[in-house]
Design a protein around this motif. Structure first.
Motif, PDB file in Angstrom:
ATOM      1  N   GLY A 130       0.800  -1.212   0.000  1.00 22.39           N
ATOM      2  CA  GLY A 130       0.000   0.000   0.000  1.00 22.39           C
ATOM      3  C   GLY A 130       0.834   1.263   0.000  1.00 22.39           C
ATOM      4  O   GLY A 130       0.489   2.248  -0.672  1.00 22.39           O
ATOM      5  N   LEU A 131       1.932   1.262   0.745  1.00 20.92           N
ATOM      6  CA  LEU A 131       2.798   2.441   0.792  1.00 20.92           C
ATOM      7  C   LEU A 131       3.361   2.756  -0.592  1.00 20.92           C
ATOM      8  O   LEU A 131       3.300   3.899  -1.062  1.00 20.92           O
ATOM      9  CB  LEU A 131       3.938   2.212   1.784  1.00 20.92           C
ATOM     10  N   ILE A 132       3.919   1.743  -1.253  1.00 18.10           N
ATOM     11  CA  ILE A 132       4.487   1.964  -2.587  1.00 18.10           C
ATOM     12  C   ILE A 132       3.385   2.338  -3.575  1.00 18.10           C
ATOM     13  O   ILE A 132       3.575   3.187  -4.456  1.00 18.10           O
ATOM     14  CB  ILE A 132       5.251   0.717  -3.063  1.00 18.10           C
ATOM     15  N   ALA A 133       2.212   1.736  -3.420  1.00 20.11           N
ATOM     16  CA  ALA A 133       1.085   2.072  -4.291  1.00 20.11           C
ATOM     17  C   ALA A 133       0.708   3.544  -4.154  1.00 20.11           C
ATOM     18  O   ALA A 133       0.469   4.243  -5.158  1.00 20.11           O
ATOM     19  CB  ALA A 133      -0.111   1.186  -3.948  1.00 20.11           C
ATOM     20  N   VAL A 134       0.637   4.042  -2.934  1.00 20.23           N
ATOM     21  CA  VAL A 134       0.302   5.445  -2.703  1.00 20.23           C
ATOM     22  C   VAL A 134       1.364   6.355  -3.318  1.00 20.23           C
ATOM     23  O   VAL A 134       1.044   7.359  -3.975  1.00 20.23           O
ATOM     24  CB  VAL A 134       0.157   5.724  -1.196  1.00 20.23           C
ATOM     25  N   ILE A 135       2.628   6.009  -3.118  1.00 19.51           N
ATOM     26  CA  ILE A 135       3.708   6.848  -3.637  1.00 19.51           C
ATOM     27  C   ILE A 135       3.669   6.918  -5.162  1.00 19.51           C
ATOM     28  O   ILE A 135       3.714   8.001  -5.754  1.00 19.51           O
ATOM     29  CB  ILE A 135       5.074   6.321  -3.161  1.00 19.51           C
ATOM     30  N   ILE A 136       3.569   5.766  -5.816  1.00 20.84           N
ATOM     31  CA  ILE A 136       3.563   5.763  -7.282  1.00 20.84           C
ATOM     32  C   ILE A 136       2.298   6.416  -7.815  1.00 20.84           C
ATOM     33  O   ILE A 136       2.351   7.282  -8.705  1.00 20.84           O
ATOM     34  CB  ILE A 136       3.703   4.329  -7.822  1.00 20.84           C
ATOM     35  N   GLY A 137       1.152   6.025  -7.282  1.00 22.23           N
ATOM     36  CA  GLY A 137      -0.109   6.559  -7.774  1.00 22.23           C
ATOM     37  C   GLY A 137      -0.206   8.066  -7.628  1.00 22.23           C
ATOM     38  O   GLY A 137      -0.606   8.772  -8.562  1.00 22.23           O
ATOM     39  N   CYS A 138       0.165   8.575  -6.460  1.00 23.27           N
ATOM     40  CA  CYS A 138       0.043  10.016  -6.234  1.00 23.27           C
ATOM     41  C   CYS A 138       1.137  10.803  -6.951  1.00 23.27           C
ATOM     42  O   CYS A 138       0.864  11.863  -7.515  1.00 23.27           O
ATOM     43  CB  CYS A 138       0.075  10.319  -4.741  1.00 23.27           C
ATOM     44  N   SER A 139       2.369  10.308  -6.940  1.00 21.68           N
ATOM     45  CA  SER A 139       3.452  11.064  -7.579  1.00 21.68           C
ATOM     46  C   SER A 139       3.268  11.146  -9.086  1.00 21.68           C
ATOM     47  O   SER A 139       3.769  12.074  -9.728  1.00 21.68           O
ATOM     48  CB  SER A 139       4.811  10.447  -7.238  1.00 21.68           C
ATOM     49  N   ARG A 140       2.515  10.211  -9.667  1.00 22.30           N
ATOM     50  CA  ARG A 140       2.283  10.234 -11.111  1.00 22.30           C
ATOM     51  C   ARG A 140       0.949  10.874 -11.498  1.00 22.30           C
ATOM     52  O   ARG A 140       0.674  11.035 -12.685  1.00 22.30           O
ATOM     53  CB  ARG A 140       2.362   8.818 -11.678  1.00 22.30           C
ATOM     54  N   SER A 141       0.131  11.217 -10.521  1.00 21.27           N
ATOM     55  CA  SER A 141      -1.159  11.814 -10.845  1.00 21.27           C
ATOM     56  C   SER A 141      -1.364  13.160 -10.163  1.00 21.27           C
ATOM     57  O   SER A 141      -1.772  14.133 -10.807  1.00 21.27           O
ATOM     58  CB  SER A 141      -2.296  10.858 -10.472  1.00 21.27           C
ATOM     59  N   ARG A 142      -1.103  13.222  -8.846  1.00 17.03           N
ATOM     60  CA  ARG A 142      -1.282  14.472  -8.089  1.00 17.03           C
ATOM     61  C   ARG A 142      -0.095  14.638  -7.144  1.00 17.03           C
ATOM     62  O   ARG A 142      -0.225  14.493  -5.930  1.00 17.03           O
ATOM     63  CB  ARG A 142      -2.593  14.441  -7.296  1.00 17.03           C
ATOM     64  N   PRO A 143       1.087  14.947  -7.676  1.00 18.71           N
ATOM     65  CA  PRO A 143       2.305  14.929  -6.862  1.00 18.71           C
ATOM     66  C   PRO A 143       2.282  15.853  -5.655  1.00 18.71           C
ATOM     67  O   PRO A 143       2.908  15.547  -4.638  1.00 18.71           O
ATOM     68  CB  PRO A 143       3.407  15.333  -7.853  1.00 18.71           C
ATOM     69  N   ALA A 144       1.571  16.968  -5.747  1.00 14.85           N
ATOM     70  CA  ALA A 144       1.574  17.917  -4.634  1.00 14.85           C
ATOM     71  C   ALA A 144       0.946  17.345  -3.370  1.00 14.85           C
ATOM     72  O   ALA A 144       1.249  17.799  -2.262  1.00 14.85           O
ATOM     73  CB  ALA A 144       0.850  19.198  -5.042  1.00 14.85           C
ATOM     74  N   VAL A 145       0.059  16.361  -3.517  1.00 13.81           N
ATOM     75  CA  VAL A 145      -0.613  15.809  -2.333  1.00 13.81           C
ATOM     76  C   VAL A 145       0.116  14.591  -1.781  1.00 13.81           C
ATOM     77  O   VAL A 145      -0.300  14.032  -0.753  1.00 13.81           O
ATOM     78  CB  VAL A 145      -2.076  15.432  -2.635  1.00 13.81           C
ATOM     79  N   THR A 146       1.192  14.163  -2.421  1.00 13.01           N
ATOM     80  CA  THR A 146       1.858  12.917  -2.024  1.00 13.01           C
ATOM     81  C   THR A 146       2.287  12.891  -0.560  1.00 13.01           C
ATOM     82  O   THR A 146       2.063  11.888   0.122  1.00 13.01           O
ATOM     83  CB  THR A 146       3.061  12.624  -2.942  1.00 13.01           C
ATOM     84  N   PRO A 147       2.903  13.952  -0.023  1.00 11.67           N
ATOM     85  CA  PRO A 147       3.288  13.891   1.400  1.00 11.67           C
ATOM     86  C   PRO A 147       2.117  13.610   2.327  1.00 11.67           C
ATOM     87  O   PRO A 147       2.227  12.844   3.286  1.00 11.67           O
ATOM     88  CB  PRO A 147       3.879  15.283   1.657  1.00 11.67           C
ATOM     89  N   PHE A 148       0.986  14.228   2.035  1.00 11.12           N
ATOM     90  CA  PHE A 148      -0.199  14.076   2.895  1.00 11.12           C
ATOM     91  C   PHE A 148      -0.826  12.688   2.717  1.00 11.12           C
ATOM     92  O   PHE A 148      -1.293  12.079   3.681  1.00 11.12           O
ATOM     93  CB  PHE A 148      -1.202  15.181   2.572  1.00 11.12           C
ATOM     94  N   ALA A 149      -0.809  12.187   1.484  1.00 10.92           N
ATOM     95  CA  ALA A 149      -1.356  10.857   1.225  1.00 10.92           C
ATOM     96  C   ALA A 149      -0.520   9.782   1.906  1.00 10.92           C
ATOM     97  O   ALA A 149      -1.058   8.835   2.494  1.00 10.92           O
ATOM     98  CB  ALA A 149      -1.422  10.599  -0.285  1.00 10.92           C
ATOM     99  N   VAL A 150       0.796   9.909   1.828  1.00  9.26           N
ATOM    100  CA  VAL A 150       1.678   8.938   2.474  1.00  9.26           C
ATOM    101  C   VAL A 150       1.454   8.936   3.984  1.00  9.26           C
ATOM    102  O   VAL A 150       1.311   7.879   4.609  1.00  9.26           O
ATOM    103  CB  VAL A 150       3.155   9.240   2.140  1.00  9.26           C
ATOM    104  N   ALA A 151       1.432  10.108   4.581  1.00  6.00           N
ATOM    105  CA  ALA A 151       1.242  10.193   6.036  1.00  6.00           C
ATOM    106  C   ALA A 151      -0.123   9.655   6.446  1.00  6.00           C
ATOM    107  O   ALA A 151      -0.244   8.959   7.467  1.00  6.00           O
ATOM    108  CB  ALA A 151       1.406  11.636   6.494  1.00  6.00           C
ATOM    109  N   ALA A 152      -1.149   9.975   5.672  1.00  7.09           N
ATOM    110  CA  ALA A 152      -2.491   9.471   5.983  1.00  7.09           C
ATOM    111  C   ALA A 152      -2.533   7.951   5.898  1.00  7.09           C
ATOM    112  O   ALA A 152      -3.134   7.280   6.749  1.00  7.09           O
ATOM    113  CB  ALA A 152      -3.517  10.085   5.023  1.00  7.09           C
ATOM    114  N   TYR A 153      -1.894   7.400   4.870  1.00  5.36           N
ATOM    115  CA  TYR A 153      -1.884   5.950   4.717  1.00  5.36           C
ATOM    116  C   TYR A 153      -1.167   5.277   5.886  1.00  5.36           C
ATOM    117  O   TYR A 153      -1.664   4.284   6.450  1.00  5.36           O
ATOM    118  CB  TYR A 153      -1.210   5.549   3.399  1.00  5.36           C
TER     119      TYR A 153
END
Length: 236
Positions: A134-157
């Motif tokens: 899940g962690l790697i999924a969040v990083i790849i998915g967000c960094s390739r679609s909405r990179p600005a939210v990646t820090p918040f998505a990773v922390a939330a996950y």
């Protein structure tokens, strides 16, 4: 950024992450009065909050991996040169142990003492596979679609994964090794660490393959001005 700056960023960021994880675990256990649920909640919130701050702080320097499986995934995606993988992993591991020592010093514990916290068995290994996937999924998915939210998505996950996994989501080989050196709320027996690390590596590999297929990488010259590049911002 120079290689020296990136390595210091990775080492310092990983050290601060472990200080947050272990230090908040010690404080939570002391203040929770034996209520493990309250202690875990406090530990999870502190880790999530700290992770956002650290990724925002170090992301533009080193990518804020703080995690060997993130580094391996980034190298596989060709977001970083292969020759940088071993130096990154080395400073992550060293930084993780430094962070444990820093946390222990703040609470008058020995700098290192082996954990006696049993974390083993198929359920826990599967939890680590799922957590890391899940962690790697969040990083790849967000960094390739909405990179600005990646820090918040990773922390939330990661905050959520503390609760939906039986292992409380280590999802990081450097963190796992260092937490074997703390006999506190966050610890793991040294004998149990290899099982966690194998599961983490497998979960990261599976997620990298699946999510690189789901989110094909854009051409390098297609990066939108003002956004971070794929590979920036990773985490626990």
């Amino acid at each position: 950024m120079s290689m020296a700056r990136r390595l210091v960023s990775e080492g310092l960021g990983t050290a601060m992450l472990l200080a947050v994880v272990v230090g908040s675990g010690i404080m939570a256990e002391r203040l929770a009065g034996g209520n493990v649920a309250i202690a875990l909640l406090a530990n999870a919130i502190a880790t999530g909050a700290g992770l956002i701050a650290l990724i925002l702080m170090f992301g533009t320097i080193s990518g804020a991996h703080f995690n060997p499986v993130v580094t391996l995934s980034e190298a596989f995606q060709k977001n970083m040169p292969g020759k940088e993988v071993l130096p990154y992993i080395l400073v992550q591991v060293l930084g993780a142990f430094a962070g444990v020592a820093a946390a222990h010093g703040m609470f008058e514990n020995p700098l290192f003492f082996a954990s006696e916290h049993v974390r083993t068995g198929m359920a826990q290994w599967w939890s680590e596979f799922v957590a890391t996937f899940g962690l790697i999924a969040v990083i790849i998915g967000c960094s390739r679609s909405r990179p600005a939210v990646t820090p918040f998505a990773v922390a939330a996950y990661i905050t959520a994964a503390y609760w939906f996994t039986s292992s409380t989501s280590f999802a990081n080989p450097a963190v796992t090794l260092a937490r074997a050196a703390t006999n506190t709320f966050a610890g793991i027996r040294p004998a149990d660490a290899p099982g966690f690390i194998i599961a983490q590596l497998l979960g990261a590999a599976a997620a990298t393959l699946v999510f690189c297929w789901l989110y094909p990488a854009p051409p390098k010259d297609a990066t939108v001005a003002g956004t971070v590049a794929p590979g920036d911002f990773a985490g626990k």
